[in-house]
Design a protein around this motif. Structure first.
Motif, PDB file in Angstrom:
ATOM      1  N   ARG A  54      35.105  20.077  49.664  1.00 25.13           N
ATOM      2  CA  ARG A  54      33.985  19.384  50.302  1.00 25.13           C
ATOM      3  C   ARG A  54      32.706  19.352  49.465  1.00 25.13           C
ATOM      4  NH1 ARG A  54      34.599  19.704  56.735  1.00 25.13           N
ATOM      5  NH2 ARG A  54      36.500  18.499  56.734  1.00 25.13           N
ATOM      6  N   ALA A  55      32.892  19.324  48.139  1.00 22.22           N
ATOM      7  CA  ALA A  55      31.752  19.265  47.214  1.00 22.22           C
ATOM      8  C   ALA A  55      30.798  18.145  47.604  1.00 22.22           C
ATOM      9  CB  ALA A  55      32.272  19.026  45.795  1.00 22.22           C
ATOM     10  N   GLY A  56      29.509  18.479  47.681  1.00 24.60           N
ATOM     11  CA  GLY A  56      28.502  17.461  47.955  1.00 24.60           C
ATOM     12  C   GLY A  56      28.401  17.044  49.407  1.00 24.60           C
ATOM     13  N   GLU A  57      29.284  17.569  50.248  1.00 26.35           N
ATOM     14  CA  GLU A  57      29.230  17.210  51.678  1.00 26.35           C
ATOM     15  C   GLU A  57      28.375  18.219  52.441  1.00 26.35           C
ATOM     16  OE1 GLU A  57      33.043  16.441  53.502  1.00 26.35           O
ATOM     17  OE2 GLU A  57      33.806  15.578  51.644  1.00 26.35           O
ATOM     18  N   THR A  58      27.959  17.807  53.627  1.00 27.36           N
ATOM     19  CA  THR A  58      27.092  18.665  54.438  1.00 27.36           C
ATOM     20  C   THR A  58      27.911  19.430  55.475  1.00 27.36           C
ATOM     21  OG1 THR A  58      25.340  17.081  54.136  1.00 27.36           O
ATOM     22  CG2 THR A  58      25.051  18.620  55.950  1.00 27.36           C
ATOM     23  N   VAL A  59      27.597  20.710  55.631  1.00 32.66           N
ATOM     24  CA  VAL A  59      28.196  21.508  56.713  1.00 32.66           C
ATOM     25  C   VAL A  59      27.084  21.949  57.659  1.00 32.66           C
ATOM     26  CG1 VAL A  59      30.313  22.454  55.728  1.00 32.66           C
ATOM     27  CG2 VAL A  59      28.137  23.511  55.151  1.00 32.66           C
ATOM     28  N   SER A  60      27.483  22.288  58.884  1.00 35.50           N
ATOM     29  CA  SER A  60      26.456  22.590  59.887  1.00 35.50           C
ATOM     30  C   SER A  60      26.163  24.083  60.020  1.00 35.50           C
ATOM     31  CB  SER A  60      26.851  22.005  61.243  1.00 35.50           C
ATOM     32  OG  SER A  60      28.139  22.454  61.592  1.00 35.50           O
ATOM     33  N   TRP A  61      26.909  24.905  59.290  1.00 30.92           N
ATOM     34  CA  TRP A  61      26.635  26.341  59.260  1.00 30.92           C
ATOM     35  C   TRP A  61      26.615  26.786  57.806  1.00 30.92           C
ATOM     36  CZ3 TRP A  61      26.062  29.699  63.473  1.00 30.92           C
ATOM     37  CH2 TRP A  61      26.380  29.164  64.729  1.00 30.92           C
ATOM     38  N   TRP A  62      25.734  27.763  57.503  1.00 30.36           N
ATOM     39  CA  TRP A  62      25.791  28.381  56.173  1.00 30.36           C
ATOM     40  C   TRP A  62      25.351  29.830  56.295  1.00 30.36           C
ATOM     41  CZ3 TRP A  62      28.602  26.783  52.377  1.00 30.36           C
ATOM     42  CH2 TRP A  62      28.473  27.364  51.107  1.00 30.36           C
ATOM     43  N   TYR A  63      25.551  30.594  55.236  1.00 33.24           N
ATOM     44  CA  TYR A  63      25.196  32.008  55.279  1.00 33.24           C
ATOM     45  C   TYR A  63      23.701  32.154  55.516  1.00 33.24           C
ATOM     46  CZ  TYR A  63      29.735  31.975  53.067  1.00 33.24           C
ATOM     47  OH  TYR A  63      31.055  31.727  52.789  1.00 33.24           O
TER      48      TYR A  63
END
Ligand code: DOR
Ligand code: ZN
Length: 331
Positions: A319-328
Motif C-alpha cells: 500500500r505504498a503511497g496510500e492513506t490508512v486511517s490508523w497509525w502508531y
C-alpha cells in the motif's frame, strides 16, 4: 481515538541478512514483541552454528527494541544429537518442499524419507512449520498439498504442525480436522485476490508465494481471522526484496508488510466491528499454541490519516503511497 495491543506477535517473518536485516528488522521489532524468524537464507540456517550466528546478528539489532526473535531451523534430515542441541534454541523447524519458493532449492523432495526426523521432532516436542505447496498448477498448489498435511497429521499425531501462510478455503476447513494442525495467515491474503495481482496492470509488489487466490478463499480467511479462530495466528510473511528485484522481468516473490501490518489490521478489524478480537489474533493464539511468553510491550495506535511511505530504503511496502486511517501513536 486510541487502540492498544499487548505484545503483538508476527509468527512468520523474513529478516534476511546484512544491510537488508538492518533495514527491516527494526521495522518489526519496534512494533511487535516477538516474531518467528524464517531460515531461508543463502545458505539456509540448517546447523546449530549457523543458527547461533544468525541469532546473534538478529539480536544485535532487535534486543534494544525489547523483541524476542523466535528462531527456526531449515528442515533437513537431522540426527538426534542435533535436535537435542537445537531444541531450546528454536521455536520449530521450517520445511520447504524443494524449489517451491525463494531460496528453497535445498528443501525436501520426498517427505517419507524424513520419517525419523519427524518422529524425533514429535518426541522432543519440536513443532513443524510447513510451506505447503506442490509443484502443480499455481492456483491449486496449496489445495493439492492438503493431502500431505493429512499424512503428516495422521502419522505424527503428537507433532505440532503449522500450515504457514494459508491462502485457501480448503486450508481453513482443514484446520478443524486435526488437533495437531494450526495455521498462520498473512495481511495481504486477508485483503487481496489474484485479480489485484494480475487482473489489471501487473502488480509486482503484490506477487508472493503462495499467490493470492479467489474471492471465496479470501472471504474464508478473513472470516476466520476476524473471529480469531483459536488455531489461526497472524504471520505476516513480510518478505522484502530490493525494488530492482521486484520491478523486473522475473519478479521475486514476496510482499513487504512489516511496518504497515498492524495499522492496516486495526483498520480492517474496525471496519468489520471486530476490534475486540484483534488481540487474540495477534498474540493470545500464538502464546497458547506455542506456549511462549513474549516480552511485555504495548503498541498504541491512534486514529489519524497517515500516508504510507513509498519506500523504506530500497524496499516498497504494501500500500505504498496510500492513506490508512490508523497509525502508531506519536509517529
Ligand atoms: O513470497 C514469498 N517470499 N514466499 C515465500 O515463501 C518466501 C518469501 C521470501 O523469502 O521472499
Ligand atoms: Zn515466508
Amino acid at each position: 481515538m486510541e487502540f492498544s495491543l499487548n505484545s503483538p506477535l508476527d509468527m512468520h517473518i523474513h529478516f534476511r541478512q546484512d544491510k537488508m536485516l538492518e533495514l527491516v528488522a527494526p521495522l518489526t521489532a519496534k512494533y511487535f514483541a516477538g516474531g518467528v524468524i524464517m531460515p531461508n537464507l543463502v545458505p539456509p540456517v540448517d546447523s546449530i552454528d549457523k543458527l547461533d550466528k544468525y541469532r546473534s546478528e538478529v539480536e544485535q539489532i532487535t534486543s534494544p527494541l525489547n523483541f524476542e526473535p523466535y528462531m527456526t531451523l531449515f528442515f533437513r534430515q537431522y540426527k538426534e544429537e542435533e535436535l537435542l542441541a537445537a531444541k531450546d534454541k528454536i521455536i520449530g523447524i521450517k520445511l520447504y518442499p524443494a524449489g517451491v519458493t525463494t531460496n528453497s532449492e535445498s528443501g525436501i523432495s520426498d517427505l517419507k524419507q524424513a520419517d525419523s526426523t519427524f518422529r524425533m521432532m514429535q518426541e522432543l516436542g519440536i513443532p513443524l512449520l510447513v510451506h505447503g505447496e506442490t509443484h502443480g498448477f499455481v492456483m491449486d498448489r496449496e489445495s493439492e498439498f492438503i493431502s500431505v498435511y493429512q499424512w503428516l497429521a495422521e502419522n505424527y499425531p503428537n507433532l505440532r504442525i503449522t500450515m504457514e501462510h494459508i491462502t485457501t478455503k480448503d486450508a481453513v476447513e482443514f484446520l478443524d480436522r486435526y488437533e495437531n494442525v494450526f495455521a498462520t495467515v498473512t495481511l495481504q491474503h486477508l485483503l487481496i485476490t489474484l485479480n489485484d495481482v494480475a487482473g489489471g496492470l501487473l502488480q509486482p509488489h503484490l506477487f508472493c508465494k503462495p499467490i493470492a487466490k479467489r474471492p471465496e478463499d479470501r472471504e474464508a480467511l478473513l472470516e476466520a481471522a476476524l473471529e480469531a479462530h483459536p488455531k489461526l495466528m497472524f504471520g505476516s510473511d513480510s518478505a522484502p526484496h530490493p525494488v530492482h528485484k521486484k520491478e523486473s522481468a522475473g519478479c521475486a516473490a514476496g510482499v513487504f508488510t512489516a511496518p504497515v501490518a498492524i495499522p492496516i489490521l486495526v483498520e480492517l478489524f474496525e471496519k468489520h466491528n471486530k476490534l475486540e478480537n484483534l488481540q487474540t489474533f495477534l498474540s493470545e493464539n500464538a502464546r497458547r499454541i506455542y506456549k511462549i511468553l513474549p516480552p511485555e510491550k504495548t503498541t498504541t495506535l491512534s486514529k489519524q490519516e497517515y500516508t504510507i511511505p513509498v519506500r523504506y530504503g530500497e524496499v516498497v511496502p504494501f500500500r505504498a503511497g496510500e492513506t490508512v486511517s490508523w497509525w502508531y501513536k506519536d509517529e
